[in-house]
Structure formats: C-alpha cells, structure tokens
Motif scaffolding. Structure first.
Motif, PDB file in Angstrom:
ATOM      1  N   LEU A 124       0.823  -1.211   0.000  1.00 48.34           N
ATOM      2  CA  LEU A 124       0.000   0.000   0.000  1.00 48.34           C
ATOM      3  C   LEU A 124       0.861   1.266   0.000  1.00 48.34           C
ATOM      4  N   THR A 125       2.075   1.157   0.516  1.00 49.45           N
ATOM      5  CA  THR A 125       2.920   2.345   0.663  1.00 49.45           C
ATOM      6  C   THR A 125       4.036   2.347  -0.374  1.00 49.45           C
ATOM      7  N   THR A 126       4.163   3.448  -1.102  1.00 47.79           N
ATOM      8  CA  THR A 126       5.270   3.574  -2.055  1.00 47.79           C
ATOM      9  C   THR A 126       5.948   4.927  -1.884  1.00 47.79           C
ATOM     10  N   MET A 175       2.328   2.874   7.006  1.00 44.85           N
ATOM     11  CA  MET A 175       3.565   3.346   6.371  1.00 44.85           C
ATOM     12  C   MET A 175       4.793   2.743   7.047  1.00 44.85           C
ATOM     13  N   HIS A 193      13.325  10.375   9.953  1.00 47.02           N
ATOM     14  CA  HIS A 193      14.711  10.255   9.495  1.00 47.02           C
ATOM     15  C   HIS A 193      15.624  11.267  10.197  1.00 47.02           C
ATOM     16  N   ILE A 194      15.092  12.404  10.537  1.00 43.95           N
ATOM     17  CA  ILE A 194      15.904  13.448  11.181  1.00 43.95           C
ATOM     18  C   ILE A 194      16.124  13.121  12.663  1.00 43.95           C
ATOM     19  N   THR A 235       4.731  12.114   4.152  1.00 43.69           N
ATOM     20  CA  THR A 235       6.019  12.645   3.711  1.00 43.69           C
ATOM     21  C   THR A 235       6.714  13.369   4.853  1.00 43.69           C
ATOM     22  N   LYS A 278      13.074   0.770   1.944  1.00 41.89           N
ATOM     23  CA  LYS A 278      12.894  -0.341   2.890  1.00 41.89           C
ATOM     24  C   LYS A 278      14.261  -0.892   3.326  1.00 41.89           C
ATOM     25  N   VAL A 332       9.290  20.080  -3.837  1.00 41.71           N
ATOM     26  CA  VAL A 332       9.158  18.736  -3.264  1.00 41.71           C
ATOM     27  C   VAL A 332       8.931  17.725  -4.387  1.00 41.71           C
ATOM     28  N   LEU A 333       9.957  16.937  -4.705  1.00 47.20           N
ATOM     29  CA  LEU A 333       9.804  15.944  -5.767  1.00 47.20           C
ATOM     30  C   LEU A 333       9.457  14.560  -5.202  1.00 47.20           C
ATOM     31  N   THR A 334       9.840  14.324  -3.952  1.00 47.92           N
ATOM     32  CA  THR A 334       9.662  12.989  -3.373  1.00 47.92           C
ATOM     33  C   THR A 334       8.523  12.980  -2.365  1.00 47.92           C
ATOM     34  N   THR A 335       7.609  12.055  -2.521  1.00 44.16           N
ATOM     35  CA  THR A 335       6.522  11.910  -1.542  1.00 44.16           C
ATOM     36  C   THR A 335       6.352  10.444  -1.170  1.00 44.16           C
ATOM     37  N   VAL A 336       5.838  10.245   0.040  1.00 44.18           N
ATOM     38  CA  VAL A 336       5.492   8.902   0.491  1.00 44.18           C
ATOM     39  C   VAL A 336       3.982   8.796   0.410  1.00 44.18           C
ATOM     40  N   GLN A 337       3.500   7.777  -0.282  1.00 46.07           N
ATOM     41  CA  GLN A 337       2.069   7.647  -0.493  1.00 46.07           C
ATOM     42  C   GLN A 337       1.565   6.306   0.028  1.00 46.07           C
ATOM     43  N   VAL A 338       0.453   6.368   0.744  1.00 43.94           N
ATOM     44  CA  VAL A 338      -0.218   5.151   1.208  1.00 43.94           C
ATOM     45  C   VAL A 338      -1.569   5.090   0.495  1.00 43.94           C
ATOM     46  N   ASP A 362      15.482  14.602  -0.275  1.00 44.39           N
ATOM     47  CA  ASP A 362      14.129  15.102  -0.001  1.00 44.39           C
ATOM     48  C   ASP A 362      13.567  14.523   1.296  1.00 44.39           C
ATOM     49  N   LEU A 363      13.826  13.244   1.562  1.00 49.42           N
ATOM     50  CA  LEU A 363      13.248  12.609   2.757  1.00 49.42           C
ATOM     51  C   LEU A 363      14.208  12.636   3.949  1.00 49.42           C
ATOM     52  N   ASN A 364      15.347  13.312   3.778  1.00 50.90           N
ATOM     53  CA  ASN A 364      16.338  13.424   4.872  1.00 50.90           C
ATOM     54  C   ASN A 364      16.788  12.064   5.391  1.00 50.90           C
ATOM     55  N   LEU A 385       7.213   0.237   5.004  1.00 46.14           N
ATOM     56  CA  LEU A 385       8.566   0.700   4.665  1.00 46.14           C
ATOM     57  C   LEU A 385       9.612   0.239   5.680  1.00 46.14           C
ATOM     58  N   GLN A 396       7.633   7.861  -4.026  1.00 45.75           N
ATOM     59  CA  GLN A 396       7.614   8.302  -5.418  1.00 45.75           C
ATOM     60  C   GLN A 396       8.432   9.566  -5.587  1.00 45.75           C
ATOM     61  N   VAL A 397       9.252   9.580  -6.637  1.00 42.96           N
ATOM     62  CA  VAL A 397      10.009  10.777  -6.995  1.00 42.96           C
ATOM     63  C   VAL A 397       9.484  11.253  -8.346  1.00 42.96           C
ATOM     64  N   ARG A 398       9.039  12.492  -8.404  1.00 41.25           N
ATOM     65  CA  ARG A 398       8.495  13.023  -9.657  1.00 41.25           C
ATOM     66  C   ARG A 398       9.608  13.597 -10.540  1.00 41.25           C
ATOM     67  N   SER A 444       7.716  10.935   7.692  1.00 37.58           N
ATOM     68  CA  SER A 444       8.878  10.144   7.277  1.00 37.58           C
ATOM     69  C   SER A 444      10.147  11.002   7.375  1.00 37.58           C
ATOM     70  N   LYS A 445      10.089  12.253   6.942  1.00 35.19           N
ATOM     71  CA  LYS A 445      11.241  13.163   7.069  1.00 35.19           C
ATOM     72  C   LYS A 445      11.630  13.320   8.552  1.00 35.19           C
TER      73      LYS A 445
END
Lengths: 297, 297
Positions: A106-108, B162, B139-140, B132, A136, B105-111, A165-167, B166, A110-112, B135-136
């Motif tokens: 369900l979770t991905t 999520m 990580h920080i 997103t 992961k 913001v190019l990177t997003t986490v999607q559920v 982007d996600l640090n 992940l 994505q980089v645009r 998740s950031k």
C-alpha cells in the motif's frame, strides 16, 4: 561472512554491531544478485571505506513491469555468495519476496520529474519500485553509506534525490561503471545476449567513446550534434534498436535544448549522455558523464 | 530544554545522545504546535517511557489543501515552549518551512486505500503530506517510539501502515483522545469556534457516547442503525453540517456493510466510528474505537 534471510535477523545483527561499535561505519551495497565485476567493485569500495560491509541480494518484483523479465532475471545464489565472500562482504541479506512484501503493497515512495524521462519513460512505475525497495532496505540495514554503480546513472540521480528530499541519513556513493575488455558495460542482463548480439553490443561503448572525443575536440558542438553523432554510431550495428539517446544535466536530468553548446553547459553543471538500446529482446543501457573538473559527480 | 531550529543541529544532538547513551530510548512527539492538553498527554507518556523526549513543532504546508487553513492555522511559539518545558520535553525541534522544504518537493510517500476514505475523501493529498513529513521527521530524529493522539485515528492507522510497509524502525504508540470538561475533543482548531458553535460542538461527543451505550445494550444492532443513530444525534445541533459519519474496521479502515451486526464484527476486529462535522467554517473530527477486550488497539 554471515548470510541472513529475515528482516528481524538483519535488524538484530545491526543493532548488536552498533552497540559493540558505536563509531563503526556501515557500508551497504544493495543488488539484485547475479553478481559481476561491477558489484565486486562496489563491495571493494565499501570494504575500503567502511568497517562493516553489508550486501543485499533481492530481485525486487516491484520494479519490474508486467511484461518485463522478473521471472527470467538470472539468479545464482551459490555463485553470488562465493563472489561476495571473496570481495569482502561481512553480512549478506537475502530475503524472499514474501519477507519483503508479506501483504499487498500500500505504501510507495515516489520521486516526480527526474523519474519521468530516460528509462522512466519506457518503464513506468520502475523507479517507484526502486525507491520503495531502497527505502525499505535503508530502514532495515541503517547504513552510513550506500554504494551504487553509475551504469544506472538515472537510478543514482533518483536515489540521491529521494535521500535528500526525505532526509534519509545515508550518504550515497556513486561508483564508476565496470566494463568488459572490449568496453561493454557489465550487467547481469548481458547473459541474455546471443553471440552476434554480444558482438554488436560493444557499439554503445564505442559511441560513447566517440562522444567523449567529440566533446574534447569540437568546442563549438551542440547538444543536437552530439546526440546525432551517437545515433549514427549506434545505427552502424544492424541489430541495434534504439530506445533513447538523451543529453541531460546531472543529477537533475534536465534535457538540454538542441542548440545549446555542450562546452558552455559543462562550465555550469555536469552533462550526461544516456542510452538505452535493444538487441533482440535484451535492453541494454550505458552512459557517459562529463564534468568541468573531470570527476564523477 | 533545548530548542533546535536546523536539521543539522537536530542530527548532531541525536548523534551525540546515541554515543553517550547507546541503550537510551528516544521518544518523539511530532506536532503542529499550538499545544493543548492532548499534546501534553503525549509528552507525559513519552516522558514515562523514554529517556530522551523530543517534540517537534512544524505546521506542514504539504498536508494542507489549497483552500484549507494553512495560513491562519494558530501559532504561538512562546506559549508552546512553556507548555513543552513544563510537560517534560528535552529537545524541541522547530524548523522553518524553508528548512524542511528548501526546494520543490519531488519525493513523496504515499499510502493507498486507507487514505482514500474518511478525511482522505474530503482532503485529497492530505495524507501524502502527512506521510512525507512524518517520514522526514523520523529520518531526522531517529526515534525508537513516536506518540500520536487517537483523535486523528485515521492518521494513526495511515502512519502505522507506512511504518510497517517501509520497515521504518519506529514503534508507533497511539494515545487516548483528551477532552474538555463537557467532552469536546481537544484540538488546536477549537479556537476557530465562536461561542454558539463551541456550545453545539459538544454534540460530537454526545453522539459517540450514545453510540457507546447503543453498542453495549443493543447486541443485535447493525452498522447502519448505529450510523443513523449517530446522525440523528448530531443533527439535533442546528449548526452541525455533517461531512461524514463512518463505521469502519481499525486499523484497516474497511467500511462495514450496512447490514453487518456490530457485536459479531467486534469479536473479529476493532470497530471505529469516525465523524467529521463542520460548524461554520471549522471542520471538527472525533471518533470512538471499540475492541473486544476494551483496549485502545
């Protein structure tokens, strides 16, 4: 060298290592296995720079399209383990698909934009799969540094973008492409080539070599001229079926306008020539990166 | 209590802490500030269970829709810092938008799926923004545990999904909703309510209390009957404008069919009644979770 097949087992190893070596550096080489000299060079580099070297082997179904080669992707665990041990890996993580994806995904991640061009255009969803699995693996292994081959230049750019982007607290280390004696970039997919395809596949390297010479001699050359020169070289191989030839910035992967002069662009940012060419049913990629100072990135 | 405004500064603090306390547990409470008793209870819980308590205050633009209240969302840093210190936070991370999102913001986490119902239906993109930024922040800060209030039950479910998908090495701890004396769930958005809206807003709590009694007395009650009973209670408040009333499983958030009997479902999995109701321009949410054993999740 220790072989670990579960996420819990991997976490336990890393947790123990971190307690025993609070200042230790963990180097990580994620692969899809069927290891070749390119992977070996990544393990060697990690061995030089890190205290613990972790290799993962996982053919990630999420990054293959429905009509791609997930099922027939070459696998040889016994050989991989021999190569990994000789190259200096400490831990090898080999999860089954069920271990990495125990239920519907369900979770991905994505980089645009930079995923939409080059290989992203002909492999929709591919980089979502790459980003999701790499994210992961980073969470499971918790490395300080991760090593990726520049043969997959777009993958390197996408992962650098995701990490930034996600640090994600991992340093991405791009490493040079390894090649056969005649110049063909090492790839697990090279085994798909028949004798004649293999012979002609060297044209990718030859075209990039010619591009290199062109850039160093034709100071006034444009992006379009460079691309057309590469195209003509590749078309000299009768079996070559070009998917794309693109001249872009790196790591932003912005396409350069046809009329722009390569020499001028290089003063401002690195330039990448990236190719994808089919030989029969096998799709090969290769690239060359030019920087103002000659370094890798 | 230390206030930190940069990502680099935060990483440095955590790195130092981990070296000095290799077995220390880091508890993390991510918030959008304008702290109230709900946030205080999360900090207290973290204080009980963790050795280092980190609070973040960041009004995340990515989780607000274009016509939502990002600009007017209440902010009061001085008051927040006083409350955080009194509640027992050790570190407060307060980054500016520019620090968290220095470029596009190019990177997003999607559920998928569980984000598409309830609040996700009326707030498209909201949970991508939540995932997103969380998740950031994970990580920080690199916490061992993170504390979230069940007032935002869908947010808890989405973040649990999520983290599981992940493999993020954080334990999500759902905590009970805190309420005003009359039952209104604490929310930073309650300040938007005028006197009359505030008076009527208690109907959400009253409807959920009635639902609770209904479930404990009407063993044969169906999902539809429960929902309609809640609807009638809420409609007794003339200013209440219902966005949704849904009876779903938790944490899967699967809608239950109208005819299904609540008592039977509860034997198999927790049941959530979730509401979103507007009073004037203010959208309030509340919910009640029932489990076979009476616990939170």
């Amino acid at each position: 060298m220790k072989v670990i097949r579960t996420i819990a087992g991997m976490r336990q190893e890393i947790k123990q290592y971190r307690i025993e070596h609070p200042a230790g550096v963990i180097g990580f080489v994620p692969t899809m296995g069927y290891l070749h000299g390119g992977h070996e060079s990544l393990i060697h580099r990690a061995r030089q720079e890190a205290d613990l070297v972790v290799l993962s082997i996982f053919v990630n179904p999420l990054q293959f399209g429905p009509n791609e080669d997930f099922e027939r992707y070459p696998r040889d665990e016994e050989r991989d383990l021999r190569i990994a041990a000789e190259a200096g890996a400490d831990l090898v993580f080999i999860p089954k698909v069920q271990e990495m994806y125990p239920r519907e995904v369900l979770t991905t991640v994505q980089v645009r934009k930079i995923t939409e061009r080059l290989c992203g255009a002909s492999r929709p969803g591919h980089f979502d799969g790459v980003c999701t699995v790499v994210s992961k693996l980073f969470h499971i292994v918790g490395p300080d540094r991760a090593y990726f081959g520049m043969k997959d230049a777009q993958q390197v750019a996408v992962i650098m973008q995701m990490v930034q982007d996600l640090n994600i607290p991992v340093e991405i280390v791009p490493c040079p492409t390894m090649r056969e004696a005649d110049g063909l970039a090492l790839s697990s997919r090279n085994v798909y080539l028949n004798e004649e395809e293999r012979r002609q596949a060297v044209v990718l390297y030859q075209a990039l070599e010619a591009a290199d010479e062109y850039i160093h001699t034709q100071q006034g050359g444009t992006c379009e001229e460079l691309r057309e020169m590469i195209r003509q070289k590749i078309q000299m191989a009768p079996l070559a079926d070009i998917d794309y030839i693109e001249i872009v910035t790196f790591p932003g992967l912005e396409p350069l306008p046809d009329r722009v002069k390569i020499a001028g662009t290089l003063q401002q940012q690195p330039v990448l020539a990236a190719l994808a060419v089919r030989f029969g049913s096998t799709r090969l990629i290769d690239n060359r990166l030019w920087t103002a100072k000659g370094g890798l990135v």
